[in-house]
Design a protein around this motif. Structure first.
Motif: not given
Length: 184
Positions: A15-42
């Protein structure tokens, strides 16, 4: 040699997992673009993701989801044997026509922090995952819903995008014993 990581499946009660899943995959959660996957040069082609910063030891709480995550954060910390949250952030990868291996990295520079643990909690199952670089070999751990992989923080690793699901959604956590070393 023992592997520097451990995988735990069916980590949270359903039940707790399903609640979190809905929070993170629902359309109300803001996501921010990051041009790199790690905080490194290049950078290289397709090394991007979307992130949602939840907590950082320098700047505190950044997301109202912090309260919803307390049980998960505590359980991962206890399982990892660490007492202090250094960082919590969610990552979201979009589907690609072929798997993309992101930059090999550690979450914190080894010279700054050595005794920390990192965790990747997966919200969905897909053919993406995490590669660990151990003793000159690559170990691939697939993204399986409601699983967490906990590992020694200085272990080099990389995220891998998926081809069979619109998203790969995960929570990235770092813990230590309560003292921050060096500057990150």
């Amino acid at each position: 040699m023992n592997k520097p990581y451990q995988v735990y499946e069916n980590f949270l009660e359903e039940e707790y997992f399903n609640d979190l899943y809905k929070l993170f995959t629902g359309y109300h959660n803001p996501w921010y673009y990051q041009p790199r996957s790690a905080d490194m040069d290049g950078t290289f082609d397709f090394d991007f993701m979307f992130a949602h910063k939840i907590y950082d030891h320098k700047t505190g709480i950044h997301s109202p989801l912090w309260n919803d995550l307390q049980k998960l954060i505590l359980k991962v910390g206890i399982t990892a044997g660490k007492t202090n949250v250094m960082r919590a952030k969610a990552n979201l990868y979009t589907v690609q026509s072929e798997k993309q291996i992101h930059q090999k990295h550690t979450d914190y520079p080894v010279e700054a922090e050595t005794g920390y643990k990192t965790a990747v909690f997966n919200f969905n199952t897909c053919d993406g995952g995490t590669i660990f670089y151990v003793d000159g070999k690559e170990d691939f751990i697939p993204s399986i819903a409601n699983s967490v992989v906990i590992f020694d923080g200085p272990t080099e690793h990389a995220g891998v995008t998926q081809t069979n699901s619109n998203i790969r959604c995960l929570l990235n956590l770092d813990y230590n014993d309560g003292e921050f070393l060096g500057e990150y």
